[in-house]
Scaffold this motif. Structure first.
Motif, PDB file in Angstrom:
ATOM      1  N   UNK A 421       0.912  -1.339  -0.109  1.00 45.94           N
ATOM      2  CA  UNK A 421       0.095  -0.054   0.133  1.00 45.94           C
ATOM      3  C   UNK A 421       0.977   1.059   0.100  1.00 45.94           C
ATOM      4  N   UNK A 422       1.958   1.162  -0.170  1.00 46.30           N
ATOM      5  CA  UNK A 422       3.099   2.186  -0.187  1.00 46.30           C
ATOM      6  C   UNK A 422       3.859   2.692   1.182  1.00 46.30           C
ATOM      7  N   UNK A 423       3.535   1.891   2.034  1.00 48.21           N
ATOM      8  CA  UNK A 423       4.388   2.401   3.276  1.00 48.21           C
ATOM      9  C   UNK A 423       5.655   2.077   3.231  1.00 48.21           C
ATOM     10  N   UNK A 424       6.679   3.078   3.771  1.00 49.36           N
ATOM     11  CA  UNK A 424       8.139   2.738   3.774  1.00 49.36           C
ATOM     12  C   UNK A 424       8.382   1.521   4.678  1.00 49.36           C
ATOM     13  N   UNK A 425       9.073   0.573   4.414  1.00 52.09           N
ATOM     14  CA  UNK A 425       9.384  -0.489   5.701  1.00 52.09           C
ATOM     15  C   UNK A 425      10.627  -0.041   6.430  1.00 52.09           C
ATOM     16  N   UNK A 426      10.657  -0.184   7.698  1.00 51.53           N
ATOM     17  CA  UNK A 426      11.753   0.342   8.474  1.00 51.53           C
ATOM     18  C   UNK A 426      12.117  -0.854   9.380  1.00 51.53           C
ATOM     19  N   UNK A 427      13.197  -1.726   9.299  1.00 55.13           N
ATOM     20  CA  UNK A 427      13.574  -2.723   9.993  1.00 55.13           C
ATOM     21  C   UNK A 427      14.457  -2.220  11.136  1.00 55.13           C
ATOM     22  N   UNK A 428      13.884  -2.735  12.456  1.00 54.75           N
ATOM     23  CA  UNK A 428      14.858  -2.393  13.433  1.00 54.75           C
ATOM     24  C   UNK A 428      15.819  -3.197  13.674  1.00 54.75           C
ATOM     25  N   UNK A 429      17.136  -3.166  13.727  1.00 56.06           N
ATOM     26  CA  UNK A 429      18.347  -4.095  13.712  1.00 56.06           C
ATOM     27  C   UNK A 429      18.404  -3.832  15.110  1.00 56.06           C
ATOM     28  N   UNK A 430      18.603  -4.948  15.983  1.00 59.34           N
ATOM     29  CA  UNK A 430      18.987  -4.878  17.384  1.00 59.34           C
ATOM     30  C   UNK A 430      20.180  -5.546  17.738  1.00 59.34           C
ATOM     31  N   UNK A 431      20.721  -6.428  17.352  1.00 62.53           N
ATOM     32  CA  UNK A 431      21.644  -7.244  17.603  1.00 62.53           C
ATOM     33  C   UNK A 431      23.042  -7.174  16.452  1.00 62.53           C
ATOM     34  N   UNK A 432      24.212  -7.012  16.897  1.00 58.80           N
ATOM     35  CA  UNK A 432      25.210  -7.102  15.876  1.00 58.80           C
ATOM     36  C   UNK A 432      25.387  -8.435  15.112  1.00 58.80           C
ATOM     37  N   UNK A 433      25.143  -9.571  16.011  1.00 60.40           N
ATOM     38  CA  UNK A 433      25.513 -10.813  15.556  1.00 60.40           C
ATOM     39  C   UNK A 433      23.991 -11.643  15.434  1.00 60.40           C
ATOM     40  N   UNK A 434      22.924 -10.737  15.214  1.00 59.57           N
ATOM     41  CA  UNK A 434      21.613 -11.204  15.079  1.00 59.57           C
ATOM     42  C   UNK A 434      21.501 -12.057  13.946  1.00 59.57           C
ATOM     43  N   UNK A 435      20.942 -13.208  13.696  1.00 59.40           N
ATOM     44  CA  UNK A 435      20.624 -13.955  12.700  1.00 59.40           C
ATOM     45  C   UNK A 435      19.609 -13.402  12.003  1.00 59.40           C
ATOM     46  N   UNK A 436      19.475 -13.328  10.552  1.00 62.33           N
ATOM     47  CA  UNK A 436      18.423 -12.513   9.727  1.00 62.33           C
ATOM     48  C   UNK A 436      17.301 -13.170   9.997  1.00 62.33           C
ATOM     49  N   UNK A 437      16.119 -12.205  10.560  1.00 70.92           N
ATOM     50  CA  UNK A 437      14.779 -12.631  10.540  1.00 70.92           C
ATOM     51  C   UNK A 437      13.925 -11.638   9.946  1.00 70.92           C
TER      52      UNK A 437
END
Length: 496
Positions: A421-437
């Motif tokens: 619907x046109x919303x800009x996605x903003x992914x919150x990165x929390x951990x330096x070694x976080x496995x991609x979710x």
């Protein structure tokens, strides 16, 4: 948190336990042993396989959980003494020779009152329009036994308690399998596999396993009455899916078992690609988009290729109306966490801090249908104190999307509906070694880790009058279309 190498080893070892020659219905019914995908919240349950607590803490947790299991066993048996011989509610089965039996899921009571199914959308209705006999029944993921026949329900559901005799037989099955797993544990040399077997011997007595064994009995009983040509359920790699297929084939060997991969796959998706003894596997896999059709054909045995077909998804019917870039509105940032309390608190805490620091930015907090705000506030009471620029939403997601321009997320697949619907996605990165979710991991987009990152993106779009954001919409839609295609209802004609 376990790392990527540990996660891969966990997946292989759990799959090995389910691939043993002696694997039976009870072992396959253990939810814990089916590793769905990596997720910081969900995979806390596997942390003890790699990081042992101190001896006294381990013993305390063990005896506490064992006591809880014994209390629940007594509770269910006592409650079953007064239980009527019923397997489902809201359904008077008079029809037989059903073409398609849909097994769906209800995450809250309201979903049992709606025509449009949360997972299958209007697919059952479209099949009825084509002249097929269709029945849809729900597995409840909340306490449903309080419902009575007086409640006006549009969708029937399986009852979460059986007769005393059946509950006792389930208890015996769990206890016997626990002993078998303990014997395997004592013979095993591999330390990780040994720990998994030990943990599985405890998890086999869990409520999740009990519910799946109940479901097996209910599936067999309903199939004896309606004798469907096909049974179709959602497909993510959960234990209950394997139980549905196995129980259906045992009760009605000629039935066609259809798995519908309804949600977007992740880079770390695991159990959805694992096949075991044929009785636990679907006869057909229907995918929600072209991308997953290719994934399944690449990851499963080539002999399975003709059994994998593209159905599409209700999410594929995207709203392609012109992106609203009107300047006389004050738009919000939609916050959509997964159904894990730790993930909810993470996203809400971040947006709360941002809302306090930047009162000009509005936020809308949404929840997964299986979670309530009261549960969240019990977990994190400080989240109750929200400023004027945060709204708690209980509306349809479409209504929230209409008044939003940005979407803060982590692992929720609701992000697809938002960006279409046109919303800009903003992914919150929390951990330096976080496995991609991130469901949008392969998309070019903004990732944020600090309050000022989010404020900077939003303020830029406002100053830019949403011009650049508007231009991105076609890219977002094309990305979604590769993941969720429009429904091709005719694929069922080929199967039936």
């Amino acid at each position: 948190m376990i790392n990527k190498n540990q996660y891969n080893e966990l997946c292989e070892m759990c799959s090995k336990v389910l691939s043993f020659n002696d694997t039976n219905l009870t072992r396959m019914a253990i939810p814990w042993i089916h590793v769905i995908r990596i997720c910081p919240a969900a995979n806390n349950r596997y942390r003890s396989i790699f990081y042992l607590e101190n001896f006294f803490k381990r013993k305390l947790i063990f005896f506490k959980n064992k006591f809880k299991q014994k209390v629940l066993n007594i509770f269910f048996l006592i409650k079953a003494l007064n239980h009527k011989n019923k397997y489902w509610e809201g359904l008077d089965l008079k029809d037989s020779d059903i073409d398609f039996l849909f097994i769906s899921h209800a995450l809250n009571k309201d979903q049992l009152k709606k025509d449009y199914d949360f997972y299958f959308g209007d697919i059952p209705e479209k099949l009825k329009q084509k002249g097929y006999k269709v029945l849809l029944i729900h597995i409840c993921h909340f306490t449903s036994n309080s419902f009575s026949s007086k409640v006006n329900l549009k969708n029937p559901f399986f009852i979460q308690l059986l007769s005393f005799k059946e509950e006792l037989s389930i208890l015996k099955m769990m206890n016997n399998e626990s002993k078998i797993l303990n014997k395997l544990y004592k013979k095993e040399d591999n330390i990780i596999l040994k720990r998994i077997l030990k943990k599985a011997s405890f998890e086999v007595k869990s409520i999740g396993t009990r519910n799946n064994l109940r479901l097996s009995i209910q599936i067999k009983n309903i199939l004896k009455i309606i004798r469907p040509k096909s049974i179709i359920t959602t497909y993510e790699g959960h234990a209950n899916e394997k139980i549905i297929f196995s129980s259906a084939k045992e009760a009605f060997p000629k039935i066609k078992c259809i798995a519908y991969q309804h949600t977007g796959s992740f880079e770390s998706s695991n159990s959805i690609y694992r096949l075991y003894n044929s009785k636990f596997n679907p006869d057909f896999i229907l995918t929600s988009g072209e991308n997953d059709l290719i994934n399944f054909k690449n990851k499963l045995n080539s002999n399975y290729n003709n059994k994998i077909k593209l159905l599409g998804s209700p999410r594929g019917n995207l709203n392609t109306d012109k992106f609203d870039s009107s300047l006389n509105k004050s738009f919000s940032c939609l916050v959509i966490p997964e159904a894990f309390l730790s993930e909810i608190v993470k996203l809400f805490s971040f947006s709360l801090e941002c809302a306090n620091k930047h009162p000009n930015i509005k936020f809308i907090w949404r929840l997964h249908p299986s979670i309530s705000f009261s549960q969240v506030f019990k977990k994190a009471p400080y989240l109750k104190n929200i400023p004027h620029n945060i709204t708690l939403s209980i509306r349809k997601i479409e209504d929230d999307i209409k008044i939003s321009k940005w979407c803060l997320y982590r692992g929720s697949t609701a992000i697809f509906k938002s960006i279409s619907a046109g919303l800009r996605p903003l992914f919150l990165v929390n951990y330096n070694n976080e496995i991609i979710i991130d469901p949008l991991n392969k998309m070019k987009k903004k990732n944020i880790s600090r309050i000022d990152d989010l404020a900077s993106v939003i303020n830029f779009d406002v100053m830019d009058k949403y011009i650049k954001l508007s231009k991105k919409r076609s890219y977002y839609i094309n990305f979604c279309n590769s993941r969720f295609s429009r429904i091709n209802i005719n694929v069922f004609d080929e199967i039936i």
